[in-house]
Design an enzyme around this catalytic site. Structure first.
Site, short mmCIF file in Angstrom:
data_model
loop_
_atom_site.label_atom_id
_atom_site.label_comp_id
_atom_site.label_asym_id
_atom_site.label_seq_id
_atom_site.Cartn_x
_atom_site.Cartn_y
_atom_site.Cartn_z
N PRO A 164 0.90 65.80 34.58
CA PRO A 164 2.62 65.46 33.17
C PRO A 164 2.58 64.16 34.05
O PRO A 164 2.98 63.37 34.13
CB PRO A 164 3.91 66.29 33.94
CG PRO A 164 3.80 66.93 35.44
CD PRO A 164 2.33 66.36 35.88
N ASN A 165 2.91 63.60 32.09
CA ASN A 165 3.25 62.34 31.56
C ASN A 165 2.48 61.04 32.51
O ASN A 165 2.43 59.84 31.47
CB ASN A 165 4.64 61.56 32.49
CG ASN A 165 5.99 62.31 31.45
OD1 ASN A 165 5.63 63.27 30.77
ND2 ASN A 165 6.25 63.35 32.78
N ARG B 162 3.89 53.68 29.40
CA ARG B 162 4.76 54.27 30.52
C ARG B 162 5.28 53.57 31.58
O ARG B 162 4.56 53.51 32.62
CB ARG B 162 4.94 55.77 31.29
CG ARG B 162 5.25 56.34 32.35
CD ARG B 162 4.50 57.20 33.10
NE ARG B 162 6.13 57.59 33.17
CZ ARG B 162 4.69 58.80 34.87
NH1 ARG B 162 3.82 59.05 35.03
NH2 ARG B 162 6.22 59.50 35.99
N TYR C 54 3.75 51.53 37.20
CA TYR C 54 2.24 52.44 36.97
C TYR C 54 1.47 51.43 36.39
O TYR C 54 0.26 51.55 36.48
CB TYR C 54 2.15 53.45 35.81
CG TYR C 54 3.40 54.63 36.80
CD1 TYR C 54 3.46 54.92 37.77
CD2 TYR C 54 4.63 54.78 35.96
CE1 TYR C 54 4.16 55.61 38.69
CE2 TYR C 54 5.52 55.75 36.46
CZ TYR C 54 5.30 56.34 38.01
OH TYR C 54 6.27 57.40 38.51
N ASN D 174 -4.02 63.62 40.65
CA ASN D 174 -2.76 63.38 41.15
C ASN D 174 -1.26 64.76 40.03
O ASN D 174 -1.74 64.40 38.96
CB ASN D 174 -2.93 62.00 40.29
CG ASN D 174 -1.19 61.34 40.63
OD1 ASN D 174 -0.50 61.71 40.08
ND2 ASN D 174 -0.88 60.06 39.81
N ALA E 157 4.80 64.84 39.24
CA ALA E 157 6.68 64.53 39.46
C ALA E 157 6.13 66.68 39.96
O ALA E 157 6.37 66.91 40.60
CB ALA E 157 6.72 64.99 38.49
N GLU F 125 -5.26 63.55 47.54
CA GLU F 125 -3.54 63.47 46.66
C GLU F 125 -3.47 62.29 46.40
O GLU F 125 -3.56 60.88 47.25
CB GLU F 125 -2.50 64.64 47.43
CG GLU F 125 -1.29 63.29 46.83
CD GLU F 125 0.49 64.32 47.37
OE1 GLU F 125 0.01 65.15 48.65
OE2 GLU F 125 0.92 63.81 47.38
N HIS G 294 -1.79 59.37 44.37
CA HIS G 294 -0.50 58.11 43.41
C HIS G 294 -0.57 57.11 42.84
O HIS G 294 -1.07 56.53 44.37
CB HIS G 294 1.03 59.08 44.11
CG HIS G 294 1.30 60.49 44.05
ND1 HIS G 294 1.77 60.44 42.92
CD2 HIS G 294 0.64 60.85 46.05
CE1 HIS G 294 1.65 62.12 44.01
NE2 HIS G 294 1.33 61.53 45.14
N ARG H 163 10.24 54.91 46.66
CA ARG H 163 10.80 54.60 45.93
C ARG H 163 12.28 54.98 45.87
O ARG H 163 12.52 55.59 47.22
CB ARG H 163 10.19 55.42 44.63
CG ARG H 163 8.28 54.75 44.36
CD ARG H 163 7.48 54.70 43.05
NE ARG H 163 8.15 55.13 42.18
CZ ARG H 163 8.26 56.01 41.09
NH1 ARG H 163 6.54 56.60 41.09
NH2 ARG H 163 8.76 55.90 39.72
C1 DQA Z 1 3.19 59.14 40.46
C2 DQA Z 1 3.61 59.24 41.24
C3 DQA Z 1 5.23 60.11 41.09
O1 DQA Z 1 6.84 60.95 41.38
C4 DQA Z 1 5.28 61.00 39.38
O2 DQA Z 1 6.33 61.86 38.89
C5 DQA Z 1 4.48 60.36 38.17
C6 DQA Z 1 3.37 59.42 38.56
C7 DQA Z 1 2.14 58.34 40.87
O3 DQA Z 1 1.00 58.36 40.74
O4 DQA Z 1 2.55 57.22 40.97
O5 DQA Z 1 3.96 61.27 37.32
O6 DQA Z 1 2.28 60.28 40.97
#
Ligand code: DQA
Length: 150
Positions: free
Chosen positions: A12-13, A20, A25, A77, A80, A101, A103, A110
């Protein structure tokens, strides 16, 4: 490894990348990241397919079906959902495929709630904090794992 197929999942997002919170990011869009991933895949002689969803269940279904769809490894990835989703964790745990995994940010430096990943225990490893490069490092690892497991 010409037959190696890697599935890249964005949660998501991540469709909002570029606009964003760029201070966290970066300015690259998801399309930019996918293009860089595809071009590395071509260089390595493997096939990569990237998908993004804002829906937990859709991510779960894609993880469940990845083996039957012919993928050899998953790069994820989970956004959240990393910190909240028992369902994504269970899907990764149930899958025979190795998963990595990813990120963009270093979740360990963080907010407190981001420091816990529910999926870390069921993946091969985590790559975090290298921006878009995190995906490229994960792809290289996935190719090794996918090829080894064949
Ligand atoms: C993320 C880190 C997560 O905490 C966050 O909710 C994201 C992006 C990252 O790529 O740094 O949506 O996965």
């Amino acid at each position: 490894m010409p037959d190696t197929k890697i599935l890249v999942l964005h949660g998501p997002n991540l469709n909002l990348l570029g606009s964003r919170e760029p201070e966290i990011y970066g300015r690259d869009t998801l399309a930019d990241i996918d293009a860089r991933t595809s071009s590395l895949a071509a260089e390595l002689g493997v096939t990569v397919e990237a998908r993004q969803s804002n829906h937990e269940g859709e991510l779960v279904t894609w993880i469940q079906q990845a083996g039957a769809e012919g993928f050899h490894a998953v790069v994820i990835n989970a956004g959240a959902y990393t910190h909240t989703s028992v369902a994504v964790r269970d899907a990764l745990s149930a899958s025979d495929l190795p998963a990595i995994e990813v990120h963009l940010s270093n979740i360990h430096k963080r907010e407190e709630f981001r420091r816990t990943s529910l999926i870390s225990e069921v993946v091969v490893g985590q790559i975090a904090g290298f921006g878009p490069q995190s995906y490229l490092l994960a792809l290289r690892a996935a190719v090794q794992l996918g090829a080894k497991d064949k």
